[in-house]
Motif scaffolding. Structure first.
Motif, PDB file in Angstrom:
ATOM      1  N   ASP A   1       4.695 -23.510 -15.103  1.00  0.00           N
ATOM      2  CA  ASP A   1       3.381 -23.144 -15.638  1.00  0.00           C
ATOM      3  C   ASP A   1       2.291 -23.248 -14.575  1.00  0.00           C
ATOM      4  OD1 ASP A   1       4.466 -22.661 -18.072  1.00  0.00           O
ATOM      5  OD2 ASP A   1       3.689 -24.453 -19.049  1.00  0.00           O
ATOM      6  N   GLY A   2       2.156 -24.410 -13.956  1.00  0.00           N
ATOM      7  CA  GLY A   2       1.085 -24.613 -12.983  1.00  0.00           C
ATOM      8  C   GLY A   2      -0.286 -24.443 -13.621  1.00  0.00           C
ATOM      9  N   HIS A   3      -1.281 -24.075 -12.820  1.00  0.00           N
ATOM     10  CA  HIS A   3      -2.636 -23.907 -13.372  1.00  0.00           C
ATOM     11  C   HIS A   3      -2.876 -22.455 -13.812  1.00  0.00           C
ATOM     12  CE1 HIS A   3      -3.637 -22.028  -9.659  1.00  0.00           C
ATOM     13  NE2 HIS A   3      -4.341 -22.976  -9.076  1.00  0.00           N
ATOM     14  N   THR A   4      -1.882 -21.895 -14.467  1.00  0.00           N
ATOM     15  CA  THR A   4      -1.913 -20.561 -15.075  1.00  0.00           C
ATOM     16  C   THR A   4      -1.827 -19.450 -14.039  1.00  0.00           C
ATOM     17  OG1 THR A   4      -3.242 -21.344 -16.936  1.00  0.00           O
ATOM     18  CG2 THR A   4      -3.150 -18.977 -16.598  1.00  0.00           C
ATOM     19  N   ALA A   5      -2.810 -19.347 -13.169  1.00  0.00           N
ATOM     20  CA  ALA A   5      -2.893 -18.211 -12.244  1.00  0.00           C
ATOM     21  C   ALA A   5      -2.027 -18.450 -11.008  1.00  0.00           C
ATOM     22  CB  ALA A   5      -4.342 -17.982 -11.844  1.00  0.00           C
ATOM     23  N   ASN A   6      -2.056 -17.464 -10.087  1.00  0.00           N
ATOM     24  CA  ASN A   6      -1.218 -17.573  -8.905  1.00  0.00           C
ATOM     25  C   ASN A   6      -1.612 -18.778  -8.046  1.00  0.00           C
ATOM     26  OD1 ASN A   6      -2.719 -14.513  -7.554  1.00  0.00           O
ATOM     27  ND2 ASN A   6      -3.692 -16.408  -8.089  1.00  0.00           N
ATOM     28  N   HIS A   7      -0.595 -19.470  -7.555  1.00  0.00           N
ATOM     29  CA  HIS A   7      -0.833 -20.582  -6.637  1.00  0.00           C
ATOM     30  C   HIS A   7      -0.966 -20.072  -5.206  1.00  0.00           C
ATOM     31  CE1 HIS A   7       1.185 -23.607  -9.646  1.00  0.00           C
ATOM     32  NE2 HIS A   7       0.080 -23.059 -10.105  1.00  0.00           N
ATOM     33  N   LEU A   8      -0.247 -19.017  -4.884  1.00  0.00           N
ATOM     34  CA  LEU A   8      -0.401 -18.328  -3.602  1.00  0.00           C
ATOM     35  C   LEU A   8      -0.930 -16.921  -3.872  1.00  0.00           C
ATOM     36  CD1 LEU A   8       2.901 -19.170  -1.651  1.00  0.00           C
ATOM     37  CD2 LEU A   8       0.708 -20.363  -1.547  1.00  0.00           C
ATOM     38  N   PHE A   9      -1.656 -16.375  -2.880  1.00  0.00           N
ATOM     39  CA  PHE A   9      -2.090 -14.982  -2.976  1.00  0.00           C
ATOM     40  C   PHE A   9      -2.093 -14.397  -1.579  1.00  0.00           C
ATOM     41  CE2 PHE A   9      -5.940 -16.578  -1.268  1.00  0.00           C
ATOM     42  CZ  PHE A   9      -6.811 -15.536  -0.999  1.00  0.00           C
ATOM     43  N   ILE A  10      -2.371 -13.096  -1.495  1.00  0.00           N
ATOM     44  CA  ILE A  10      -2.359 -12.398  -0.207  1.00  0.00           C
ATOM     45  C   ILE A  10      -3.796 -12.040   0.164  1.00  0.00           C
ATOM     46  CG2 ILE A  10      -1.469 -10.436   1.105  1.00  0.00           C
ATOM     47  CD1 ILE A  10       0.815 -10.216  -0.913  1.00  0.00           C
ATOM     48  N   PRO A  11      -4.427 -12.800   1.075  1.00  0.00           N
ATOM     49  CA  PRO A  11      -5.791 -12.453   1.503  1.00  0.00           C
ATOM     50  C   PRO A  11      -5.780 -11.172   2.338  1.00  0.00           C
ATOM     51  CG  PRO A  11      -5.151 -14.690   2.202  1.00  0.00           C
ATOM     52  CD  PRO A  11      -3.912 -13.973   1.770  1.00  0.00           C
ATOM     53  N   TRP A  12      -6.954 -10.583   2.516  1.00  0.00           N
ATOM     54  CA  TRP A  12      -7.054  -9.370   3.324  1.00  0.00           C
ATOM     55  C   TRP A  12      -6.741  -9.705   4.779  1.00  0.00           C
ATOM     56  CZ3 TRP A  12      -6.275  -4.642   3.656  1.00  0.00           C
ATOM     57  CH2 TRP A  12      -6.883  -3.795   4.597  1.00  0.00           C
ATOM     58  N   TRP A  13      -5.883  -8.896   5.361  1.00  0.00           N
ATOM     59  CA  TRP A  13      -5.372  -9.122   6.711  1.00  0.00           C
ATOM     60  C   TRP A  13      -5.786  -8.013   7.683  1.00  0.00           C
ATOM     61  CZ3 TRP A  13      -2.998  -7.158   2.502  1.00  0.00           C
ATOM     62  CH2 TRP A  13      -2.418  -5.902   2.610  1.00  0.00           C
ATOM     63  N   GLY A  14      -6.605  -7.057   7.237  1.00  0.00           N
ATOM     64  CA  GLY A  14      -6.804  -5.841   8.025  1.00  0.00           C
ATOM     65  C   GLY A  14      -8.117  -5.713   8.768  1.00  0.00           C
ATOM     66  N   HIS A  15      -8.876  -6.808   8.951  1.00  0.00           N
ATOM     67  CA  HIS A  15     -10.162  -6.681   9.635  1.00  0.00           C
ATOM     68  C   HIS A  15     -10.007  -6.124  11.054  1.00  0.00           C
ATOM     69  CE1 HIS A  15     -12.642  -8.365   6.544  1.00  0.00           C
ATOM     70  NE2 HIS A  15     -11.973  -9.496   6.510  1.00  0.00           N
ATOM     71  N   LYS A  16      -9.033  -6.636  11.792  1.00  0.00           N
ATOM     72  CA  LYS A  16      -8.855  -6.177  13.173  1.00  0.00           C
ATOM     73  C   LYS A  16      -8.403  -4.712  13.214  1.00  0.00           C
ATOM     74  CE  LYS A  16      -7.911 -10.739  15.118  1.00  0.00           C
ATOM     75  NZ  LYS A  16      -6.939 -11.615  15.837  1.00  0.00           N
ATOM     76  N   ALA A  17      -7.546  -4.329  12.285  1.00  0.00           N
ATOM     77  CA  ALA A  17      -7.098  -2.931  12.231  1.00  0.00           C
ATOM     78  C   ALA A  17      -8.278  -2.007  11.934  1.00  0.00           C
ATOM     79  CB  ALA A  17      -6.015  -2.769  11.169  1.00  0.00           C
ATOM     80  N   GLN A  18      -9.192  -2.433  11.079  1.00  0.00           N
ATOM     81  CA  GLN A  18     -10.372  -1.620  10.789  1.00  0.00           C
ATOM     82  C   GLN A  18     -11.298  -1.539  11.996  1.00  0.00           C
ATOM     83  OE1 GLN A  18     -11.456  -3.700   7.168  1.00  0.00           O
ATOM     84  NE2 GLN A  18     -10.953  -1.925   5.918  1.00  0.00           N
ATOM     85  N   GLU A  19     -11.423  -2.640  12.722  1.00  0.00           N
ATOM     86  CA  GLU A  19     -12.257  -2.621  13.921  1.00  0.00           C
ATOM     87  C   GLU A  19     -11.713  -1.645  14.962  1.00  0.00           C
ATOM     88  OE1 GLU A  19     -12.357  -6.635  15.246  1.00  0.00           O
ATOM     89  OE2 GLU A  19     -13.591  -7.352  13.567  1.00  0.00           O
ATOM     90  N   LYS A  20     -10.402  -1.487  14.976  1.00  0.00           N
ATOM     91  CA  LYS A  20      -9.773  -0.574  15.932  1.00  0.00           C
ATOM     92  C   LYS A  20      -9.713   0.863  15.407  1.00  0.00           C
ATOM     93  CE  LYS A  20      -6.732  -4.204  17.771  1.00  0.00           C
ATOM     94  NZ  LYS A  20      -5.310  -4.641  17.910  1.00  0.00           N
ATOM     95  N   GLY A  21     -10.164   1.084  14.173  1.00  0.00           N
ATOM     96  CA  GLY A  21     -10.126   2.422  13.604  1.00  0.00           C
ATOM     97  C   GLY A  21      -8.752   2.852  13.153  1.00  0.00           C
ATOM     98  N   GLU A  22      -7.870   1.891  12.865  1.00  0.00           N
ATOM     99  CA  GLU A  22      -6.491   2.210  12.498  1.00  0.00           C
ATOM    100  C   GLU A  22      -6.320   2.494  11.000  1.00  0.00           C
ATOM    101  OE1 GLU A  22      -4.537  -0.586  16.049  1.00  0.00           O
ATOM    102  OE2 GLU A  22      -4.309  -1.150  13.936  1.00  0.00           O
ATOM    103  N   LEU A  23      -7.332   2.190  10.197  1.00  0.00           N
ATOM    104  CA  LEU A  23      -7.257   2.437   8.758  1.00  0.00           C
ATOM    105  C   LEU A  23      -8.278   3.497   8.380  1.00  0.00           C
ATOM    106  CD1 LEU A  23      -6.913  -1.233   7.430  1.00  0.00           C
ATOM    107  CD2 LEU A  23      -5.101   0.421   7.923  1.00  0.00           C
ATOM    108  N   ASP A  24      -7.986   4.256   7.326  1.00  0.00           N
ATOM    109  CA  ASP A  24      -8.864   5.369   6.949  1.00  0.00           C
ATOM    110  C   ASP A  24      -9.822   5.001   5.822  1.00  0.00           C
ATOM    111  OD1 ASP A  24      -7.100   5.198   4.847  1.00  0.00           O
ATOM    112  OD2 ASP A  24      -6.578   7.333   4.815  1.00  0.00           O
ATOM    113  N   PHE A  25     -10.036   3.711   5.611  1.00  0.00           N
ATOM    114  CA  PHE A  25     -10.974   3.269   4.583  1.00  0.00           C
ATOM    115  C   PHE A  25     -11.699   2.014   5.082  1.00  0.00           C
ATOM    116  CE2 PHE A  25      -6.960   1.152   3.896  1.00  0.00           C
ATOM    117  CZ  PHE A  25      -7.294  -0.153   3.621  1.00  0.00           C
ATOM    118  N   PRO A  26     -12.933   1.784   4.628  1.00  0.00           N
ATOM    119  CA  PRO A  26     -13.662   0.587   5.010  1.00  0.00           C
ATOM    120  C   PRO A  26     -13.371  -0.571   4.054  1.00  0.00           C
ATOM    121  CG  PRO A  26     -15.091   1.983   3.729  1.00  0.00           C
ATOM    122  CD  PRO A  26     -13.764   2.710   3.835  1.00  0.00           C
TER     123      PRO A  26
END
Length: 574
Positions: A350-375
């Motif tokens: 059960d835990g505290h209902t919601a996810n104990h682990l999650f996936i934070p955003w990892w793409g700041h550097k890729a966006q700085e390099k223009g590697e992604l097509d969205f901000p």
């Protein structure tokens, strides 16, 4: 909690409209500093200590506790007298618009319902326009608000860890409470993500894992969304409101529907006109300062309805920005059965209902390099684990009798769900206005919404769906064809993170308030909810609403104290 009629003529130091995250925090800070506060709440009184069905099972509820038109988030959800539609309180939408507006008409507002995710905005989030030229920057830096994040997290109680990740600013030493242990499916997601250079982290959540003041630690037994009678899962009805009441400086009037902000002959706010809902009678309250914290769109509605000869476009609207720049979080979901999780040993997950682990955003550097097509960015929340059975059972169920039961047992706990939550960039097509043709039961003109996702959000969701598929396939699951992002993205308002309708800025020409939530047009009128957000980072907005309210109400409290001291000194010399 209705105040005596004699008190409605009092001159309070401040009137606070709303009892949720921003309103309760503002009231708490002002009351603790010794100032008299009147709180107006449009909904009924609510006491989670006596009203919360914490230990009821789904088997005891209609439809096994699943949601319906009256209780969208399940039969036991804490929200009362609220939802996407509220009786007697309609809203309208433009012909080309799908927008959902969630309201909770109860003391404590949406803090009784929220997911308690408490992620700090980072330096990336406060200065998005400087980075990519879109939207608007906040009129301060992360470092300006970091100490206030520490104070808020320590006061409400947030569990988590400092990760050092650039999308998750660290809290001060000793501020965070320990997080719960990860579940087995979350560790499987973490292993799969690591193969692709993506880190997982403990979710920061406003749930106590250690006792705090008179609130108990979570015992990992009942869903937080039902409300929490022991105060472990943060809601203002078990913390900020009773703490403010304990000072003796808070008066609360429930069932008080704020109609307009009243002004004097010079156009200066003097108080609130509200409708007492049971009687339908109008009342006028008086205060030195007015604080709107009724939620972003409700506060904007009050301002737009507060027209006068001094404010013909609505109060605090010389910029014409009230109701503009509305943003919600993007949302999309994907879930699969993971064969590796079949027939694993049963244990309490059960835990505290919601996810104990999650996936934070990892793409700041890729966006700085223009590697992604969205901000901007997004994150993934994980749904998994052994949970109380409901109306639906995961798995391809075939047959009947013992064979059917065996399939259900095998599939129990095999389902893993990824929910994308992303940042939206404001656009000219997303705004609200007053619909003069429609009024609520109390004769107040209602809100009309306009909404359209842009290519930024659609490309973001497309990237998220492909990433989720990659992670699931890495875990050994089968994933079919992906839907187009136009179909996968949630409707506007559906994530219940609507903000920006009274945004802050550095100039009265293009913003409604300054960095302190103080409106440019009226120096004794404040907005202390999500309406002041200059952008809407992918993280839940409630922690930042409370942090800004603490910071801004503290400044107002200091000013009120200084004025009172001057008055006392003046009287002594007279």
């Amino acid at each position: 909690m209705n105040a005596p009629s004699s008190e409605q003529g009092m001159l309070y130091d401040a009137i606070v409209v709303g009892s949720g995250a921003g309103g309760a925090m503002a009231a708490y800070v002002l009351c603790k500093a010794g100032h008299k506060v009147l709180m107006l709440e449009a909904g009924r009184d609510y006491n989670p200590k006596t009203e919360t069905p914490m230990f009821n099972t789904n088997a005891q509820a209609p439809l096994m506790g699943s949601g319906n038109s009256d209780k969208d988030f399940g039969f036991y959800d804490a929200t009362v007298d609220g939802g996407w539609q509220v009786p007697d309180e309609p809203y309208t939408t433009a012909d080309d618009t799908e927008f959902l507006w969630w309201r909770a008409r109860m003391l404590g507002g949406r803090t009784n319902h929220w997911g308690r995710y408490s992620l700090r905005f980072s330096h990336h989030d406060f200065k998005g326009k400087s980075r990519d030229g879109l939207g608007a920057d906040w009129p301060f830096e992360y470092d300006d608000i970091a100490p206030w994040y520490d104070k808020t997290e320590a006061l409400i109680g947030v569990c988590g860890t400092n990760t050092g990740l650039d999308d998750m600013p660290d809290s001060g030493e000793g501020v965070l409470q320990p997080p719960p242990k990860p579940r087995i499916p979350e560790l499987l997601v973490a292993a799969a993500a690591k193969k692709h250079g993506i880190e997982l982290a403990p979710m920061h959540r406003a749930v106590l894992t250690r006792p705090l003041d008179n609130r108990l630690a979570c015992f990992y037994a009942t869903p937080c969304g039902r409300g929490c009678s022991i105060g472990a899962a943060f809601q203002t009805t078990t913390s900020l409101i009773p703490m403010a009441q304990a000072t003796g400086n808070l008066t609360i009037i429930t069932n008080a529907m704020a109609k307009t902000v009243n002004v004097d002959q010079n156009g200066r706010p003097t108080g609130i006109e509200y409708i007492q809902k049971p009687s339908g009678k109008a009342h006028h309250t008086h205060a030195k300062n007015v604080i709107l914290a009724a939620s972003a769109c409700e506060s904007a509605r009050i301002l737009l309805n507060s027209k006068s000869k001094h404010h013909p476009k609505g109060l605090a609207n010389s910029s014409t920005q009230v109701g503009k720049n509305i943003m919600d979080s993007t949302g999309a979901d994907m879930g699969v059965e993971v064969p590796l999780l079949k027939n694993r040993p049963r244990y309490n997950e059960d835990g505290h209902t919601a996810n104990h682990l999650f996936i934070p955003w990892w793409g700041h550097k890729a966006q700085e390099k223009g590697e992604l097509d969205f901000p901007r960015g997004y994150h993934f929340e994980i749904g998994s684990g052994f949970r109380m059975p409901g109306a639906g059972v995961a798995g391809d169920l075939q047959g009947y009798g013992l064979s059917l039961k065996q399939i259900a047992r095998e599939n129990y706990g095999t389902y893993v769900h990824l929910s994308l939550r992303g940042e939206m960039v404001p656009n000219e097509h997303c705004f609200m206005e007053i619909d003069d043709k429609v009024k609520d039961k109390w004769g107040i003109p209602v809100v009309k919404f306009h909404w359209r996702w842009s290519e930024h959000e659609l490309k973001q969701v497309d990237h998220g769906l492909k990433t989720a598929k990659l992670l699931f396939e890495t875990m050994g699951a089968r994933v079919g064809d992906l839907p187009p992002p136009e179909q996968a993205i949630k409707k506007g308002g559906e994530i219940i993170h609507e903000v920006g309708s009274t945004r802050m800025g550095t100039s009265p020409k293009d913003s409604v308030t300054n960095q302190w939530g103080q409106t440019w047009d009226c120096d004794n009128l404040y907005v202390m909810d999500g309406g002041v957000f200059a952008s809407n980072p992918h993280k839940n907005c409630t922690l930042t609403i409370m942090t800004l309210a603490m910071r801004n109400a503290s400044k107002l409290a200091e000013e009120l104290t200084a004025r009172k001291q001057i008055q006392i000194q003046g009287s002594a010399h007279a």
